[in-house]
Motif scaffolding. Structure first.
Motif, PDB file in Angstrom:
ATOM      1  N   PRO A 117       0.924  -1.343  -0.075  1.00  0.00           N
ATOM      2  CA  PRO A 117       0.159  -0.227   0.093  1.00  0.00           C
ATOM      3  C   PRO A 117       0.895   1.461  -0.129  1.00  0.00           C
ATOM      4  N   VAL A 118       2.108   1.360   0.393  1.00  0.00           N
ATOM      5  CA  VAL A 118       2.732   2.296   0.566  1.00  0.00           C
ATOM      6  C   VAL A 118       4.168   2.207  -0.378  1.00  0.00           C
ATOM      7  N   SER A 119       4.345   1.119  -1.098  1.00  0.00           N
ATOM      8  CA  SER A 119       5.509   0.883  -1.832  1.00  0.00           C
ATOM      9  C   SER A 119       5.831   1.958  -2.936  1.00  0.00           C
ATOM     10  N   HIS A 120       4.872   2.679  -3.421  1.00  0.00           N
ATOM     11  CA  HIS A 120       5.161   3.539  -4.624  1.00  0.00           C
ATOM     12  C   HIS A 120       5.495   5.055  -4.070  1.00  0.00           C
ATOM     13  N   LEU A 121       5.474   5.032  -2.421  1.00  0.00           N
ATOM     14  CA  LEU A 121       5.901   6.446  -2.120  1.00  0.00           C
ATOM     15  C   LEU A 121       7.325   7.068  -1.862  1.00  0.00           C
ATOM     16  N   THR A 122       7.441   8.097  -1.813  1.00  0.00           N
ATOM     17  CA  THR A 122       8.728   8.395  -1.318  1.00  0.00           C
ATOM     18  C   THR A 122       8.764   8.906   0.090  1.00  0.00           C
ATOM     19  N   VAL A 123       9.757   9.336   0.712  1.00  0.00           N
ATOM     20  CA  VAL A 123       9.815   9.312   2.194  1.00  0.00           C
ATOM     21  C   VAL A 123       8.915  10.587   2.423  1.00  0.00           C
ATOM     22  N   GLY A 124       8.934  11.638   1.761  1.00  0.00           N
ATOM     23  CA  GLY A 124       8.038  12.758   1.758  1.00  0.00           C
ATOM     24  C   GLY A 124       6.620  12.530   1.601  1.00  0.00           C
ATOM     25  N   ASP A 125       6.286  11.816   0.737  1.00  0.00           N
ATOM     26  CA  ASP A 125       4.877  11.282   0.327  1.00  0.00           C
ATOM     27  C   ASP A 125       4.422  10.477   1.457  1.00  0.00           C
ATOM     28  N   PHE A 126       5.371   9.737   1.928  1.00  0.00           N
ATOM     29  CA  PHE A 126       5.030   8.783   3.330  1.00  0.00           C
ATOM     30  C   PHE A 126       4.632   9.688   4.380  1.00  0.00           C
ATOM     31  N   ARG A 127       5.330  10.665   4.549  1.00  0.00           N
ATOM     32  CA  ARG A 127       5.120  11.557   5.715  1.00  0.00           C
ATOM     33  C   ARG A 127       3.656  12.025   5.582  1.00  0.00           C
ATOM     34  N   MET A 145       9.712  15.163  10.051  1.00  0.00           N
ATOM     35  CA  MET A 145       8.881  15.365  10.845  1.00  0.00           C
ATOM     36  C   MET A 145       8.789  16.122  11.893  1.00  0.00           C
ATOM     37  N   ARG A 146       8.049  17.053  12.241  1.00  0.00           N
ATOM     38  CA  ARG A 146       8.039  18.036  13.291  1.00  0.00           C
ATOM     39  C   ARG A 146       7.602  17.220  14.745  1.00  0.00           C
ATOM     40  N   ASN A 147       7.679  17.871  15.794  1.00  0.00           N
ATOM     41  CA  ASN A 147       7.055  17.040  16.937  1.00  0.00           C
ATOM     42  C   ASN A 147       5.854  16.717  16.802  1.00  0.00           C
ATOM     43  N   GLN A 148       4.949  17.542  16.458  1.00  0.00           N
ATOM     44  CA  GLN A 148       3.332  17.644  16.531  1.00  0.00           C
ATOM     45  C   GLN A 148       3.085  16.270  15.357  1.00  0.00           C
ATOM     46  N   ASP A 149       4.130  16.323  14.383  1.00  0.00           N
ATOM     47  CA  ASP A 149       3.610  14.997  13.407  1.00  0.00           C
ATOM     48  C   ASP A 149       3.948  13.690  14.244  1.00  0.00           C
ATOM     49  N   LEU A 150       5.201  13.778  14.849  1.00  0.00           N
ATOM     50  CA  LEU A 150       5.333  12.274  15.589  1.00  0.00           C
ATOM     51  C   LEU A 150       4.373  12.165  16.629  1.00  0.00           C
ATOM     52  N   ILE A 151       3.906  13.133  17.320  1.00  0.00           N
ATOM     53  CA  ILE A 151       2.854  12.885  18.405  1.00  0.00           C
ATOM     54  C   ILE A 151       1.703  12.178  17.737  1.00  0.00           C
ATOM     55  N   LEU A 152       1.107  13.118  16.562  1.00  0.00           N
ATOM     56  CA  LEU A 152       0.001  12.744  15.964  1.00  0.00           C
ATOM     57  C   LEU A 152      -0.224  11.240  15.132  1.00  0.00           C
ATOM     58  N   VAL A 153       0.894  11.135  14.658  1.00  0.00           N
ATOM     59  CA  VAL A 153       0.977   9.567  13.976  1.00  0.00           C
ATOM     60  C   VAL A 153       1.024   8.571  15.212  1.00  0.00           C
ATOM     61  N   ALA A 154       2.001   8.805  16.115  1.00  0.00           N
ATOM     62  CA  ALA A 154       2.208   7.742  17.304  1.00  0.00           C
ATOM     63  C   ALA A 154       0.738   7.446  18.032  1.00  0.00           C
ATOM     64  N   ARG A 155      -0.099   8.522  18.130  1.00  0.00           N
ATOM     65  CA  ARG A 155      -1.485   8.373  18.720  1.00  0.00           C
ATOM     66  C   ARG A 155      -2.172   7.478  17.948  1.00  0.00           C
ATOM     67  N   LYS A 156      -1.911   7.136  16.803  1.00  0.00           N
ATOM     68  CA  LYS A 156      -2.872   6.326  16.091  1.00  0.00           C
ATOM     69  C   LYS A 156      -2.240   4.916  16.064  1.00  0.00           C
ATOM     70  N   CYS A 157      -1.213   4.738  16.355  1.00  0.00           N
ATOM     71  CA  CYS A 157      -0.609   3.366  16.256  1.00  0.00           C
ATOM     72  C   CYS A 157      -1.206   2.575  17.439  1.00  0.00           C
ATOM     73  N   ARG A 158      -1.537   1.361  17.409  1.00  0.00           N
ATOM     74  CA  ARG A 158      -2.182   0.495  18.296  1.00  0.00           C
ATOM     75  C   ARG A 158      -0.986  -0.793  18.529  1.00  0.00           C
ATOM     76  N   VAL A 159      -0.686  -0.934  19.789  1.00  0.00           N
ATOM     77  CA  VAL A 159       0.238  -1.953  20.011  1.00  0.00           C
ATOM     78  C   VAL A 159      -0.251  -2.598  21.366  1.00  0.00           C
ATOM     79  N   GLU A 160      -0.756  -3.761  21.362  1.00  0.00           N
ATOM     80  CA  GLU A 160      -1.191  -4.160  22.696  1.00  0.00           C
ATOM     81  C   GLU A 160      -0.737  -5.527  22.933  1.00  0.00           C
ATOM     82  N   THR A 161      -0.139  -5.931  24.070  1.00  0.00           N
ATOM     83  CA  THR A 161       0.399  -6.768  24.600  1.00  0.00           C
ATOM     84  C   THR A 161      -0.274  -7.476  25.882  1.00  0.00           C
TER      85      THR A 161
END
Length: 469
Positions: free
Chosen positions: A89-99, A131-147
């Protein structure tokens, strides 16, 4: 295959000798990269490197290994286990596009979970650098990792803590008092984890048995860990010790890990041994890893890479062993690697984002050494930002001051602050225990009991009389 990278702006063309050089120059400034001689020479060069990096296709990281495949088992792990279908799903993207994609609505929690096996640590490190700090926060908040082991870690809206009752002489009464103090503040749902002052199998086993007795006596839905070397834990298991979690500090290159005295086969042996004990009740995630930017450089095992890229490669090691917990000890290595509060805050947000995006149950030891240009207000800022970002767990230590390791981190009451300010809850099984046992008067309002709960009364008398829990 390696090739040079360049970027033209106006009359000037900037050259970067290879992908590793480009990655290093694009990294936000920090003292470790300056020490290693890989940092951008100016803010202008850094911005140009970030612009150049943003145009690099993500596919490039599958063909240009930053550490040679034939020289490093971590590189082999990364490339041999890469999932092309998950990457599609992301293989066609550049690093900037991925951000841009990560910040968009298409990158839902479900989609981020789906693509994890297709992301290499180098891809993740690269996008974090632009990425800016707010970018790092916003994306991390969407990640779900449960153990899970004896309780469930990483649920949305929850913040767990490691209760860290270290003592400079491993005094059992002192350790027991710290455990009691932490539990009264609602700490310890991630793990009760001790760094032993005397690190050998006999002492580790003694501490394991003590914590196991406390957990069983009070029926606490949590797990214990002695942060001794993985080979010590293996020997302790062979001798019948009550091992819940296997600990090891890990790095992002084979040479780093060999300097720590282990390799991937050692971790596999230890994980298999711990799984064989079947001590978990709600899950069987049995590994606990710690990392830290600068560990590869301090071991002279960084292969010329910047310290943050090396750090994210360590998360590939962690991911391979399905851990319960991973945390970056962000400011512990010292100002030689992260000089001040600003660099520590940035590194903590980077590490959390990168770990979560890769599917690692990422926590943070929000900390600094006494000779760093940082103070507790910097740690309050990072604690709050990580709480907003959905950090899996933090440390809880009496008074924020680890009297055995001699560094400053977060306290039991800091965890209570974060839960109150951001309306975050402990692991559900642990929260139910706090309520049932009367440790908290109101768990939803994060209100500890006004008095000592009845179950702790006899133990408290024993402590004041010189006994142990």
């Amino acid at each position: 295959m390696q090739h040079t990278y360049s970027y033209t702006l106006g009359p000037r063309t900037w050259q970067f000798r290879d992908l590793a050089d480009l990655m290093a120059k694009a990294t936000p400034a920090r003292s470790g990269d300056r020490l290693a001689g890989v940092m951008a020479e100016s803010a202008e060069e850094r911005v140009i490197a970030q612009m150049c990096l943003s145009e690099v296709p993500l596919k490039t990281f599958l063909t240009e290994a930053l550490v040679p495949y034939e020289d490093d088992e971590i590189t082999r792990l990364i490339l041999d286990t890469h999932d092309a279908d998950a990457f599609a799903p992301v293989s066609h993207l550049t690093v900037g596009d991925f951000r841009n994609w990560l910040l968009g609505d298409a990158a839902s929690s479900e989609m981020l979970t789906r693509i994890r096996p297709g992301l290499t640590p180098e891809m993740v490190a690269a996008v974090s650098k632009i990425m800016r700090n707010q970018d790092l926060i916003l994306v991390a908040r969407k990640c779900r990792v449960e153990t899970a082991f004896r309780d469930t870690i990483g649920l949305s809206g929850h913040l767990s803590t490691r209760l860290q009752p270290n003592h400079p002489t491993d005094d059992m009464t002192g350790i027991a008092a710290s455990i009691l103090d932490g539990l009264l503040y609602g700490n310890g749902d991630a793990v009760i984890g001790i760094n032993p002052a005397t690190d050998n199998v006999a002492q580790a086993t003694k501490l394991m048995r003590m914590m196991d007795e406390v957990i069983r006596k009070y029926e606490i839905p949590t797990q214990s860990c002695v942060l001794t070397h993985v080979t010590n834990t293996l020997e302790a298991i062979e001798q019948g010790a009550p091992v819940d979690l296997v600990f090891q500090s890990i790095g992002g290159t084979e040479a780093t890990n060999r300097s720590f005295g282990f390799d991937l086969s050692t971790l596999k042996e230890a994980r298999d041994a711990a799984l064989g004990l079947k001590r978990g009740t709600v899950g069987q995630n049995v590994m606990y890893f710690e990392t830290g930017q600068g560990s590869s450089l301090s071991a002279d095992a960084h292969h010329g890479l910047d310290q943050q890229t090396c750090e994210v490669r360590a998360y590939a090691v962690a991911r391979a062993f399905d851990p319960l917990l991973v945390n970056t000890v962000v400011g512990f290595i010292g100002p030689e690697y992260l000089f001040d509060g600003k660099e520590i805050i940035r590194a903590g947000l980077e590490d959390h984002f990168c770990g979560k995006l890769m599917g690692v149950p990422m926590g943070c030891d929000i900390c600094y050494t006494n000779h760093a240009e940082a103070d507790q207000n910097d740690m309050d800022n990072l604690l709050t930002l990580l709480g907003v970002a959905g950090c899996t767990f933090i440390m809880g230590i009496p008074g924020s001051d680890d009297i055995m390791l001699n560094y400053q981190t977060t306290s039991f009451h800091d965890a209570l602050y974060a839960r109150r300010a951001l309306d975050l809850r402990p692991a559900p099984e642990f929260e139910a225990w706090l309520e049932t046992m009367g440790v908290f008067d109101d768990v939803r309002r994060h209100e500890p009991s006004a008095g000592v709960p009845g179950l702790f009364g006899p133990s408290l008398k024993g402590l004041t009389g010189g006994g142990a829990a």
